[in-house]
Design a protein around this motif. Sequence first.
Motif, PDB file in Angstrom:
ATOM      1  N   GLY A 170       6.184  13.573  11.887  1.00  0.00           N
ATOM      2  CA  GLY A 170       4.831  13.160  11.514  1.00  0.00           C
ATOM      3  C   GLY A 170       4.796  12.486  10.167  1.00  0.00           C
ATOM      4  O   GLY A 170       5.564  11.563   9.881  1.00  0.00           O
ATOM      5  N   GLU A 171       3.837  12.967   9.334  1.00  0.00           N
ATOM      6  CA  GLU A 171       3.639  12.348   8.024  1.00  0.00           C
ATOM      7  C   GLU A 171       4.650  12.825   6.983  1.00  0.00           C
ATOM      8  O   GLU A 171       4.658  12.317   5.848  1.00  0.00           O
ATOM      9  CB  GLU A 171       2.225  12.648   7.533  1.00  0.00           C
ATOM     10  CG  GLU A 171       1.122  12.173   8.468  1.00  0.00           C
ATOM     11  CD  GLU A 171      -0.254  12.631   8.022  1.00  0.00           C
ATOM     12  OE1 GLU A 171      -0.354  13.128   6.870  1.00  0.00           O
ATOM     13  OE2 GLU A 171      -1.209  12.519   8.805  1.00  0.00           O
ATOM     14  N   ALA A 172       5.473  13.821   7.326  1.00  0.00           N
ATOM     15  CA  ALA A 172       6.415  14.382   6.337  1.00  0.00           C
ATOM     16  C   ALA A 172       7.515  13.365   6.001  1.00  0.00           C
ATOM     17  O   ALA A 172       7.833  12.469   6.775  1.00  0.00           O
ATOM     18  CB  ALA A 172       7.032  15.662   6.890  1.00  0.00           C
ATOM     19  N   HIS A 173       8.096  13.536   4.831  1.00  0.00           N
ATOM     20  CA  HIS A 173       9.249  12.747   4.362  1.00  0.00           C
ATOM     21  C   HIS A 173       8.969  11.245   4.379  1.00  0.00           C
ATOM     22  O   HIS A 173       9.667  10.468   5.038  1.00  0.00           O
ATOM     23  CB  HIS A 173      10.483  13.037   5.204  1.00  0.00           C
ATOM     24  CG  HIS A 173      10.730  14.487   5.454  1.00  0.00           C
ATOM     25  ND1 HIS A 173      10.906  15.407   4.434  1.00  0.00           N
ATOM     26  CD2 HIS A 173      10.824  15.192   6.611  1.00  0.00           C
ATOM     27  CE1 HIS A 173      11.111  16.609   4.945  1.00  0.00           C
ATOM     28  NE2 HIS A 173      11.061  16.515   6.287  1.00  0.00           N
ATOM     29  N   PRO A 174       7.953  10.789   3.677  1.00  0.00           N
ATOM     30  CA  PRO A 174       7.695   9.337   3.656  1.00  0.00           C
ATOM     31  C   PRO A 174       8.828   8.591   2.967  1.00  0.00           C
ATOM     32  O   PRO A 174       9.432   9.084   2.017  1.00  0.00           O
ATOM     33  CB  PRO A 174       6.391   9.221   2.875  1.00  0.00           C
ATOM     34  CG  PRO A 174       6.362  10.444   1.997  1.00  0.00           C
ATOM     35  CD  PRO A 174       7.001  11.537   2.809  1.00  0.00           C
ATOM     36  N   LEU A 175       9.113   7.407   3.473  1.00  0.00           N
ATOM     37  CA  LEU A 175      10.130   6.573   2.835  1.00  0.00           C
ATOM     38  C   LEU A 175       9.609   5.992   1.528  1.00  0.00           C
ATOM     39  O   LEU A 175      10.345   5.846   0.549  1.00  0.00           O
ATOM     40  CB  LEU A 175      10.547   5.453   3.792  1.00  0.00           C
ATOM     41  CG  LEU A 175      11.739   4.593   3.371  1.00  0.00           C
ATOM     42  CD1 LEU A 175      13.010   5.430   3.303  1.00  0.00           C
ATOM     43  CD2 LEU A 175      11.926   3.432   4.370  1.00  0.00           C
TER      44      LEU A 175
ATOM     45  N   THR B  60      22.977   4.911   8.875  1.00  0.00           N
ATOM     46  CA  THR B  60      21.556   5.020   9.224  1.00  0.00           C
ATOM     47  C   THR B  60      20.990   3.643   9.564  1.00  0.00           C
ATOM     48  O   THR B  60      21.261   2.662   8.855  1.00  0.00           O
ATOM     49  CB  THR B  60      20.758   5.652   8.068  1.00  0.00           C
ATOM     50  OG1 THR B  60      21.308   6.931   7.767  1.00  0.00           O
ATOM     51  CG2 THR B  60      19.275   5.790   8.438  1.00  0.00           C
ATOM     52  N   TYR B  61      20.245   3.605  10.636  1.00  0.00           N
ATOM     53  CA  TYR B  61      19.538   2.393  11.048  1.00  0.00           C
ATOM     54  C   TYR B  61      18.045   2.706  11.088  1.00  0.00           C
ATOM     55  O   TYR B  61      17.632   3.771  11.586  1.00  0.00           O
ATOM     56  CB  TYR B  61      20.012   1.929  12.427  1.00  0.00           C
ATOM     57  CG  TYR B  61      21.475   1.550  12.459  1.00  0.00           C
ATOM     58  CD1 TYR B  61      21.872   0.224  12.344  1.00  0.00           C
ATOM     59  CD2 TYR B  61      22.455   2.527  12.595  1.00  0.00           C
ATOM     60  CE1 TYR B  61      23.218  -0.124  12.368  1.00  0.00           C
ATOM     61  CE2 TYR B  61      23.790   2.191  12.610  1.00  0.00           C
ATOM     62  CZ  TYR B  61      24.171   0.869  12.504  1.00  0.00           C
ATOM     63  OH  TYR B  61      25.491   0.524  12.516  1.00  0.00           O
ATOM     64  N   LEU B  62      17.205   1.784  10.612  1.00  0.00           N
ATOM     65  CA  LEU B  62      15.759   1.985  10.550  1.00  0.00           C
ATOM     66  C   LEU B  62      15.061   1.050  11.545  1.00  0.00           C
ATOM     67  O   LEU B  62      15.313  -0.158  11.573  1.00  0.00           O
ATOM     68  CB  LEU B  62      15.238   1.712   9.141  1.00  0.00           C
ATOM     69  CG  LEU B  62      15.751   2.663   8.028  1.00  0.00           C
ATOM     70  CD1 LEU B  62      15.161   2.255   6.688  1.00  0.00           C
ATOM     71  CD2 LEU B  62      15.401   4.102   8.347  1.00  0.00           C
ATOM     72  N   VAL B  63      14.166   1.649  12.337  1.00  0.00           N
ATOM     73  CA  VAL B  63      13.363   0.900  13.303  1.00  0.00           C
ATOM     74  C   VAL B  63      11.891   1.114  12.932  1.00  0.00           C
ATOM     75  O   VAL B  63      11.437   2.259  12.833  1.00  0.00           O
ATOM     76  CB  VAL B  63      13.636   1.387  14.744  1.00  0.00           C
ATOM     77  CG1 VAL B  63      12.763   0.594  15.734  1.00  0.00           C
ATOM     78  CG2 VAL B  63      15.098   1.251  15.089  1.00  0.00           C
ATOM     79  N   PHE B  64      11.137   0.005  12.708  1.00  0.00           N
ATOM     80  CA  PHE B  64       9.752   0.104  12.244  1.00  0.00           C
ATOM     81  C   PHE B  64       8.783  -0.196  13.399  1.00  0.00           C
ATOM     82  O   PHE B  64       9.119  -0.926  14.350  1.00  0.00           O
ATOM     83  CB  PHE B  64       9.508  -0.853  11.078  1.00  0.00           C
ATOM     84  CG  PHE B  64      10.347  -0.526   9.862  1.00  0.00           C
ATOM     85  CD1 PHE B  64       9.984   0.532   9.037  1.00  0.00           C
ATOM     86  CD2 PHE B  64      11.485  -1.254   9.557  1.00  0.00           C
ATOM     87  CE1 PHE B  64      10.751   0.841   7.926  1.00  0.00           C
ATOM     88  CE2 PHE B  64      12.242  -0.946   8.448  1.00  0.00           C
ATOM     89  CZ  PHE B  64      11.885   0.117   7.629  1.00  0.00           C
TER      90      PHE B  64
ATOM     91  N   PRO C  21       3.746   0.278   6.135  1.00  0.00           N
ATOM     92  CA  PRO C  21       4.606  -0.073   7.278  1.00  0.00           C
ATOM     93  C   PRO C  21       5.977   0.621   7.253  1.00  0.00           C
ATOM     94  O   PRO C  21       6.521   0.979   8.291  1.00  0.00           O
ATOM     95  CB  PRO C  21       4.740  -1.592   7.155  1.00  0.00           C
ATOM     96  CG  PRO C  21       3.534  -2.036   6.387  1.00  0.00           C
ATOM     97  CD  PRO C  21       3.243  -0.912   5.419  1.00  0.00           C
ATOM     98  N   GLN C  22       6.550   0.809   6.052  1.00  0.00           N
ATOM     99  CA  GLN C  22       7.900   1.396   5.985  1.00  0.00           C
ATOM    100  C   GLN C  22       7.909   2.885   6.315  1.00  0.00           C
ATOM    101  O   GLN C  22       8.971   3.444   6.607  1.00  0.00           O
ATOM    102  CB  GLN C  22       8.510   1.155   4.599  1.00  0.00           C
ATOM    103  CG  GLN C  22       8.764  -0.309   4.304  1.00  0.00           C
ATOM    104  CD  GLN C  22       9.593  -0.497   3.052  1.00  0.00           C
ATOM    105  OE1 GLN C  22      10.761  -0.139   3.016  1.00  0.00           O
ATOM    106  NE2 GLN C  22       8.951  -1.045   2.011  1.00  0.00           N
ATOM    107  N   ASN C  23       6.728   3.521   6.256  1.00  0.00           N
ATOM    108  CA  ASN C  23       6.681   4.932   6.637  1.00  0.00           C
ATOM    109  C   ASN C  23       6.495   5.114   8.141  1.00  0.00           C
ATOM    110  O   ASN C  23       6.678   6.216   8.655  1.00  0.00           O
ATOM    111  CB  ASN C  23       5.552   5.631   5.884  1.00  0.00           C
ATOM    112  CG  ASN C  23       5.873   5.779   4.400  1.00  0.00           C
ATOM    113  OD1 ASN C  23       7.040   5.679   4.016  1.00  0.00           O
ATOM    114  ND2 ASN C  23       4.846   5.974   3.575  1.00  0.00           N
TER     115      ASN C  23
END
Length: 361
Positions: free
Chosen positions: A336-341, A249-253, A351-353
């Motif tokens: 959308g807003e579901a599954h916040p980090l 998994t890679y995360l892009v903010f 910011p991380q969400n």
Amino acid sequence: MRLRAALLATSLLAAAPFAAKATTITGPYVGIGGGYDLTQTQHMRDAEDKPGPQGDGGAHVRHGHGWTGFANVGWGFGNGLRAEVEGAYTWSAIKSVDTVKTKGHDRSYGGFVNVLYDIDLKRLFNIDVPVTPFVGVGAGYLWENASISGGGGKIAGTNGSFAYQGIVGAAYDIPGVSGLQMTTEYRMVGQVEDFAMGNIHAVGGDAARFDHRFNHQFIVGVRYAFNNAPPPPPPAPAVVPPAPTAARTYLVFFDWDGAALTGRSREIVAEAAQASTHVQTTRIEVNGYTDNTSAHPGPRGEKYNLGLSMRRADSVKAELIRDGVPANAIDIHGYGEAHPLVPTGPDTREPQNRRVEIILH
């Protein structure tokens, strides 16, 4: 010299290498064999010869080369022990009686009951060699028939008596034929001839009585064990399926209310694209998210954020395609807003969400 040569030949046969290890017999078996016979010098007396210091001791009967053969049927008990019934025949030339050169032979025929033991070297001594030695003893009855001529006289006739034998040998499996074995043996056969009895006569004269008869025999044979099936093959090693490769998994903010990629974001997308070419990747999942704040508060806010998360996912997909990833390998979703980090309270800019997850499957 003849005895030493025969012993050497038997030793060489026993030492010859074979491809498979001989097995302990279980159940019925049959065997045949034959080889060289060396009969020791015997003493012969007639009615006028007297034994002991006062007598002349009789004549010495010297034997030449001979041969022997046997056939047997037996049963192996699976623990090394075997029992068998055997028919045997031996022929030996007679060279001389004392100093008189002769022509003729003597022969013996009859049967034995033998008890033998196979020595499993691997089980008993952890010696892994392709040979199973065996030892045995036997008892039975043999008829001796003599026919001797020379010096103007002739001796002929037949006499029977108790006989016994000791057996030392080795067995080898014949590769590719289950239950078939080759054997090499040395046997010492003794036959009791009592001077008080006998039906071997000089022609026109008295009975010629022979003393104890000893035969040294060096034999090669084959035997077949009917129930000696080959051992089952070892079980195939269990095939353990490889553990599934964990998804990467890679995360892009993203900036608040934005869907544009930053310089750092493009580097992360490029890393994901490159990794997809170096590991076995069957599917690339691109999932977009927002935090729980919105540029359009109120009932429209949640719907707006759902669309914003899709625009963020589309931006990442477009960058992956520019980095060489096939478009049909990419699945995009907006949550959308579901599954916040990072769980937060309502209306919190986190910011991380505000992110897109690139998952390599």
